[in-house]
Design an enzyme around this catalytic site. Structure first.
Site, PDB file in Angstrom:
ATOM      1  N   LYS A   1       4.810  -2.227   0.479  1.00 55.21           N
ATOM      2  CA  LYS A   1       4.856  -3.377  -0.021  1.00 55.21           C
ATOM      3  C   LYS A   1       5.306  -3.514  -1.488  1.00 55.21           C
ATOM      4  CE  LYS A   1       1.232  -4.089  -2.970  1.00 55.21           C
ATOM      5  NZ  LYS A   1       1.332  -4.514  -4.421  1.00 55.21           N
TER       6      LYS A   1
ATOM      7  N   GLY B   1       0.905   1.386  -6.703  1.00 46.78           N
ATOM      8  CA  GLY B   1       0.957  -0.168  -6.644  1.00 46.78           C
ATOM      9  C   GLY B   1       1.772  -0.703  -5.341  1.00 46.78           C
TER      10      GLY B   1
ATOM     11  N   ALA C   1      -0.990   6.043  -4.964  1.00 50.43           N
ATOM     12  CA  ALA C   1      -1.534   5.476  -6.188  1.00 50.43           C
ATOM     13  C   ALA C   1      -0.532   4.962  -6.960  1.00 50.43           C
ATOM     14  CB  ALA C   1      -2.484   6.244  -7.038  1.00 50.43           C
TER      15      ALA C   1
ATOM     16  N   GLY D   1       0.128   1.762  -0.230  1.00 45.44           N
ATOM     17  CA  GLY D   1       0.210   2.768   0.837  1.00 45.44           C
ATOM     18  C   GLY D   1      -0.908   3.071   1.621  1.00 45.44           C
ATOM     19  N   GLY D   2      -2.218   3.064   0.814  1.00 47.66           N
ATOM     20  CA  GLY D   2      -3.370   3.044   1.785  1.00 47.66           C
ATOM     21  C   GLY D   2      -3.476   2.002   2.707  1.00 47.66           C
TER      22      GLY D   2
ATOM     23  N   ASP E   1      -5.454  -6.526   0.496  1.00 43.45           N
ATOM     24  CA  ASP E   1      -4.032  -6.044   0.646  1.00 43.45           C
ATOM     25  C   ASP E   1      -3.943  -5.829   2.032  1.00 43.45           C
ATOM     26  OD1 ASP E   1      -3.001  -6.459  -1.893  1.00 43.45           O
ATOM     27  OD2 ASP E   1      -2.655  -4.317  -2.491  1.00 43.45           O
TER      28      ASP E   1
END
Length: 295
Positions: A11, A100, A98, A103-104, A138
């Site tokens: 995103k 922004g 990491a 991804g995780g 998120d």
């Protein structure tokens, strides 16, 4: 046993405002989130034993297994819905780590969707989103996908019309920006300027790409960009190479530029990459586009 494959899409934030710091330490946000067609690839397979086995092509990503969001998502689904069997998960990272770009969170979202499919739980997206918020703010959006207004701590979602078709250049410089550090240095209650989120929502409703790009703004840049001037440099390179606008995503450090034509975006990608390399900087560079869940 049959394997099932999924794409976990990243995103970006088309606009991001931090309204105030809450008494519980969280921050109230108002932002427009957008799925892009840059994705991690996950493969799931049932196990006969109760183990959760996770393998990743990036050692930097795996870290402490117990704190990995994919592992936590699989564990949550097993505990919450009484699943006795385990799952084997293979993850191929393509989204910068990491960065922004959630991804995780998107990997965790797909893990919940996959467990729902594998074990035929019959849960709706809304039910999964309600469970997901306990793992991260998120993740509900990553389950929903598309374009959405996010409020509260990011968990209150209102679907929005998808932006007009455009190409995106996404550049992640080789720096690490802890989200916690950005929030600690933001001083949200003292901000003098806030993005026009309502204007962004109106532009999307009108299908006006030019107006949408004019409303791209992220208050977190006031912290991250000041500390890392390379973000400013990359934004200027994108704008000078034909981007309608360029913005940092989330707490950074990824920057995205919006281009009318893919050819222009690809030419800009070469220019930015080569310019950074002459300075000894190796960034992750991707050309992609908006992803509409209905397309």
């Amino acid at each position: 046993m049959e394997k099932q494959s999924y794409k976990a899409r990243a995103k970006i934030n088309l606009a991001l405002d931090v309204c105030r710091r809450l008494e519980n330490g969280y921050h109230e946000v108002k932002m427009v989130m957008q799925t892009v067609d840059l994705y991690d690839e996950l493969e799931f397979k049932k196990r006969t034993d109760p183990d959760i086995i996770l393998s990743v092509n990036s050692r930097d990503y795996l870290g402490d297994l117990e704190n990995n969001l994919v592992f936590q998502a699989a564990k949550l689904m097993r505990q919450q819905y009484g699943i006795r069997q385990g799952v084997e998960i293979r993850l191929k990272k393509n989204i910068p780590v990491a960065a922004g770009m959630a991804g995780g969170s998107t990997d965790a979202a797909v893990t919940m969707l996959a467990m729902n499919d594998l074990y035929e739980l019959g849960l709706t997206k809304e039910e999964l989103m309600q469970q997901a918020v306990q793992l991260g703010a998120d993740i509900p959006f990553c389950i929903l996908g598309g374009t959405a207004l996010a409020e509260g701590i990011g968990e209150r979602l209102t679907p929005l019309p998808a932006p007009p078709q455009a190409s995106l250049l996404i550049v992640k410089p080789p720096i690490m920006v802890p989200t916690k550090w950005v929030y600690e240095n933001l001083h949200a209650n003292a901000l003098e300027r806030h993005p026009d989120i309502d204007g962004m929502v109106e532009a999307l409703g009108q299908g006006d790409l030019k107006r949408m790009t004019q409303h791209m703004e992220n208050v977190m840049e006031t912290v991250t960009e000041r500390a890392y001037p390379i973000i400013t440099d990359i934004k200027k390179m994108m704008s000078g190479s034909g981007a309608m606008n360029a913005l940092m995503s989330g707490s950074g450090p990824s920057i995205f530029g919006v281009f009318l034509e893919e050819e222009t975006a690809r030419a800009a990608a070469v220019y930015v990459d080569q310019t950074l390399r002459t300075k000894g900087i190796e960034a992750q560079v991707n050309v992609t586009g908006f992803y509409n869940t209905e397309s």
